[in-house]
Enzyme design. Sequence first.
Site, short mmCIF file in Angstrom:
data_model
loop_
_atom_site.label_atom_id
_atom_site.label_comp_id
_atom_site.label_asym_id
_atom_site.label_seq_id
_atom_site.Cartn_x
_atom_site.Cartn_y
_atom_site.Cartn_z
N LYS A 31 -52.17 84.22 28.34
CA LYS A 31 -51.96 82.83 27.91
C LYS A 31 -52.01 82.73 26.39
O LYS A 31 -51.18 82.04 25.78
CB LYS A 31 -53.01 81.91 28.55
CG LYS A 31 -52.90 80.46 28.11
CD LYS A 31 -54.04 79.64 28.70
CE LYS A 31 -53.99 78.19 28.33
NZ LYS A 31 -54.32 77.94 26.92
N LYS A 99 -56.11 75.64 18.76
CA LYS A 99 -57.23 76.41 19.32
C LYS A 99 -56.73 77.74 19.86
O LYS A 99 -57.34 78.79 19.60
CB LYS A 99 -57.91 75.61 20.44
CG LYS A 99 -58.95 76.41 21.23
CD LYS A 99 -59.34 75.75 22.54
CE LYS A 99 -58.20 75.47 23.46
NZ LYS A 99 -57.87 76.44 24.48
#
Length: 152
Positions: A31, A99
Amino acid sequence: MALYDEALPAFDVLGKKSFFLGEVGNGAKMKLVVNMIMGSMMNAFSEGLTLAGKSGLSPQTVLDVLDLGAIANAMFKMKGPTMIQNNYPPAFPLKHQQKDMRLALALGDENAVSMPVAAAANEAFKKARSMGLGDLDFSAARETLKLPEESS
């Protein structure tokens, strides 16, 4: 692998394709890699649209040309029209993209991988967050390229 095989029918309902990535944690790493590439692409795309507009080219024509070439992709096709309109409805909030960029850079550090493009993209997302754009779509990073009087 046996647990993966057992769960595969459920995975097939949830997504287009499933991959067995090995040990626990590799899905999270995948991811981060995918989102790091996506974030880097978004910043290059933003720069291209801005350069086109500033140099007298139609950003819409840029979208049309890109859609016909080797770098045509769903992200440009989906995000481009709203970016041209300075509209950034949050599908993937910029604060989450930043992030993931930060975490991908940390993964790069852990594995001694130099990632200057991702580092530059992360700086653009950090700047966008400092401008209060964190809750908008990650495509709002384009706003960092505008002069204050041009911002929406």
